[in-house]
Design a protein around this motif. Structure first.
Motif, mmCIF file in Angstrom:
data_model
loop_
_atom_site.group_PDB
_atom_site.id
_atom_site.type_symbol
_atom_site.label_atom_id
_atom_site.label_comp_id
_atom_site.label_asym_id
_atom_site.label_seq_id
_atom_site.Cartn_x
_atom_site.Cartn_y
_atom_site.Cartn_z
ATOM 1 N N SER A 188 0.833 -1.211 0.000
ATOM 2 C CA SER A 188 0.000 0.000 0.000
ATOM 3 C C SER A 188 0.864 1.255 0.000
ATOM 4 N N VAL A 189 1.881 1.264 0.857
ATOM 5 C CA VAL A 189 2.773 2.425 0.928
ATOM 6 C C VAL A 189 3.534 2.590 -0.383
ATOM 7 N N LEU A 190 3.929 1.478 -0.994
ATOM 8 C CA LEU A 190 4.601 1.539 -2.297
ATOM 9 C C LEU A 190 3.751 2.271 -3.328
ATOM 10 N N PHE A 191 2.481 1.892 -3.413
ATOM 11 C CA PHE A 191 1.623 2.489 -4.433
ATOM 12 C C PHE A 191 1.260 3.932 -4.095
ATOM 13 N N VAL A 192 1.194 4.271 -2.812
ATOM 14 C CA VAL A 192 0.998 5.674 -2.441
ATOM 15 C C VAL A 192 2.176 6.507 -2.936
ATOM 16 N N GLY A 193 3.381 5.978 -2.749
ATOM 17 C CA GLY A 193 4.573 6.668 -3.224
ATOM 18 C C GLY A 193 4.615 6.772 -4.733
ATOM 19 N N VAL A 194 4.272 5.702 -5.430
ATOM 20 C CA VAL A 194 4.284 5.701 -6.900
ATOM 21 C C VAL A 194 3.283 6.700 -7.453
ATOM 22 N N SER A 195 2.059 6.667 -6.924
ATOM 23 C CA SER A 195 1.019 7.568 -7.432
ATOM 24 C C SER A 195 1.385 9.028 -7.179
ATOM 25 N N GLY A 196 1.927 9.328 -5.989
ATOM 26 C CA GLY A 196 2.326 10.697 -5.692
ATOM 27 C C GLY A 196 3.474 11.165 -6.570
ATOM 28 N N THR A 197 4.425 10.274 -6.853
ATOM 29 C CA THR A 197 5.563 10.620 -7.707
ATOM 30 C C THR A 197 5.121 10.896 -9.137
ATOM 31 N N LEU A 198 4.319 10.005 -9.684
ATOM 32 C CA LEU A 198 3.879 10.163 -11.074
ATOM 33 C C LEU A 198 2.995 11.396 -11.250
ATOM 34 N N SER A 199 2.177 11.703 -10.239
ATOM 35 C CA SER A 199 1.289 12.871 -10.353
ATOM 36 C C SER A 199 2.078 14.170 -10.441
ATOM 37 N N GLN A 200 3.286 14.195 -9.873
ATOM 38 C CA GLN A 200 4.120 15.390 -9.925
ATOM 39 C C GLN A 200 5.123 15.372 -11.075
ATOM 40 N N MET A 201 5.539 14.180 -11.499
ATOM 41 C CA MET A 201 6.540 14.078 -12.571
ATOM 42 C C MET A 201 5.948 14.294 -13.950
ATOM 43 N N LEU A 202 4.752 13.778 -14.165
ATOM 44 C CA LEU A 202 4.150 13.822 -15.501
ATOM 45 C C LEU A 202 3.348 15.095 -15.683
ATOM 46 N N ARG A 203 3.589 15.793 -16.785
ATOM 47 C CA ARG A 203 2.882 17.020 -17.100
ATOM 48 C C ARG A 203 2.353 16.936 -18.522
ATOM 49 N N ALA A 204 1.069 17.211 -18.683
ATOM 50 C CA ALA A 204 0.441 17.189 -20.006
ATOM 51 C C ALA A 204 0.256 18.618 -20.493
ATOM 52 N N GLY A 205 0.663 18.875 -21.705
ATOM 53 C CA GLY A 205 0.510 20.208 -22.277
ATOM 54 C C GLY A 205 0.812 20.210 -23.751
ATOM 55 N N GLY A 206 0.001 20.918 -24.510
ATOM 56 C CA GLY A 206 0.200 20.994 -25.956
ATOM 57 C C GLY A 206 0.053 19.661 -26.644
ATOM 58 N N GLY A 207 -0.775 18.800 -26.088
ATOM 59 C CA GLY A 207 -1.005 17.491 -26.685
ATOM 60 C C GLY A 207 0.127 16.509 -26.464
ATOM 61 N N ALA A 208 1.070 16.859 -25.584
ATOM 62 C CA ALA A 208 2.202 15.970 -25.324
ATOM 63 C C ALA A 208 2.348 15.760 -23.818
ATOM 64 N N LEU A 209 2.959 14.636 -23.464
ATOM 65 C CA LEU A 209 3.202 14.294 -22.065
ATOM 66 C C LEU A 209 4.693 14.417 -21.793
ATOM 67 N N THR A 210 5.052 15.295 -20.862
ATOM 68 C CA THR A 210 6.459 15.505 -20.528
ATOM 69 C C THR A 210 6.770 14.955 -19.143
ATOM 70 N N VAL A 211 8.028 14.593 -18.946
ATOM 71 C CA VAL A 211 8.486 14.049 -17.673
ATOM 72 C C VAL A 211 9.510 14.997 -17.079
ATOM 73 N N GLN A 212 9.304 15.362 -15.810
ATOM 74 C CA GLN A 212 10.217 16.258 -15.112
ATOM 75 C C GLN A 212 10.930 15.471 -14.015
ATOM 76 N N GLY A 213 12.206 15.192 -14.245
ATOM 77 C CA GLY A 213 12.920 14.358 -13.291
ATOM 78 C C GLY A 213 14.265 14.885 -12.852
ATOM 79 N N THR A 214 14.747 15.966 -13.486
ATOM 80 C CA THR A 214 16.075 16.485 -13.160
ATOM 81 C C THR A 214 16.166 16.936 -11.711
ATOM 82 N N MET A 215 15.162 17.692 -11.275
ATOM 83 C CA MET A 215 15.150 18.183 -9.899
ATOM 84 C C MET A 215 15.159 17.030 -8.911
ATOM 85 N N MET A 216 14.362 15.999 -9.184
ATOM 86 C CA MET A 216 14.265 14.853 -8.284
ATOM 87 C C MET A 216 15.614 14.144 -8.151
ATOM 88 N N ILE A 217 16.268 13.906 -9.270
ATOM 89 C CA ILE A 217 17.546 13.183 -9.268
ATOM 90 C C ILE A 217 18.610 13.953 -8.493
#
Length: 296
Positions: A102-131
């Motif tokens: 359960s905790v694993l999936f809470v972490g996964v869902s929270g991470t993906l909700s912040q990493m993935l951004r939709a705009g201009g018909g495309a899906l971008t991933v923001q990971g530089t800051m996290m790394i």
């Protein structure tokens, strides 16, 4: 200001009366033993920070959210401790695995909700800051050896509570503390509590923590109950300093905090399922780096 008639009426005699200061129009408290009022002169009585009124005139107690959250953890822990004694060992292991997943999936869902951004018909991933936040935070955490410090505090609690026979006490304390402390919900809720007297976010967190700690205590032991201590320290401190911290926690900073915090929650889940693989406490400085990143 003392002994003045307000609006043609005598000052109220109720001990809980709160009026506006005649000098700065800010909320201030009555001094009940004299029937007089505080004129703040830029300095507010201690009770000001604990009890104010909102625009509708309703009393708001700052810090109540943290108090309820701490109480919920203790209640959940005690309930889990009582119930855990009646649960077979095999079922406790299964509960531990279920909690970890359960905790694993809470972490996964929270991470993906912040990493993935939709705009201009495309899906971008923001990971530089996290790394970079995790890398720099890991270096700082290892230098400070936060994991060892938490374990030493857990060992001290173990002795003080006469729990020497509980071999999993320290691990339960550290894991439960990380689970309920990490995340934007604790920070945002504490700021809302400190500035507005709005307890809604921390009340919601209290319900979640009650369930989480109850299940964790049933499977890991009473060390989980003492996670109420770091929760009280963290959220209480943020509530007291909320007015100073408000400019720091911008939308961008909270987004970064939520992303990195969710990654750390995922790491906690990994440790719950497969044993201690990651020294999560040594990654805590990553949260600070994530907030600083928002201003670079």
């Amino acid at each position: 200001f003392s002994n003045r008639r307000i609006g043609g009426k005598d000052p109220p005699k109720r001990a809980d009366a709160i009026v506006r200061c005649c000098r700065c129009s800010d909320m201030t408290n009555e001094r009940p033993e004299t029937g007089r009022f505080f004129a703040c002169s830029g300095r507010k009585p201690v009770l000001y920070w604990l009890l104010t009124r909102d625009r509708r005139g309703e009393a708001r107690m700052h810090g109540l959210g943290t108090i309820v959250n701490v109480a919920a953890i203790v209640v959940g822990g005690l309930a889990g401790l009582l119930g855990g004694r009646r649960i077979p060992e095999q079922l406790q292991k299964t509960l531990m695995s279920a909690m970890g997943v359960s905790v694993l999936f809470v972490g996964v869902s929270g991470t993906l909700s912040q990493m993935l951004r939709a705009g201009g018909g495309a899906l971008t991933v923001q990971g530089t800051m996290m790394i970079l936040s995790l890398a720099v935070g890991a270096v700082l955490g290892e230098l400070l050896d936060l994991e060892d410090r938490m374990e030493r505090f857990g060992a001290w609690l173990k002795v003080k509570t006469k729990s020497e026979s509980d071999g999993g006490f320290i691990g339960a304390f550290v894991t439960a503390s990380l689970t309920v402390c990490i995340g934007a919900m604790a920070i945002v809720g504490s700021i809302q509590d400190g500035i507005l007297g709005d307890h809604a976010t921390l009340f919601a967190k209290a319900v979640l923590d009650l369930v989480i700690i109850m299940v964790m205590t049933a499977s890991m032991g009473k060390g989980c109950i003492f996670s109420a201590i770091p929760v009280g320290i963290l959220q209480g401190s943020v509530t007291l300093l909320a007015r100073l911290l408000q400019p720091v926690f911008t939308d961008a900073a909270l987004s970064n905090l939520s992303l990195v915090g969710s990654v750390l929650v995922f790491c906690v889940g990994l440790n719950l399922v497969w044993g201690k693989k990651i020294r999560v406490a040594n990654l805590l400085p990553s949260l600070l780096i994530a907030v600083i990143w928002a201003f670079l």
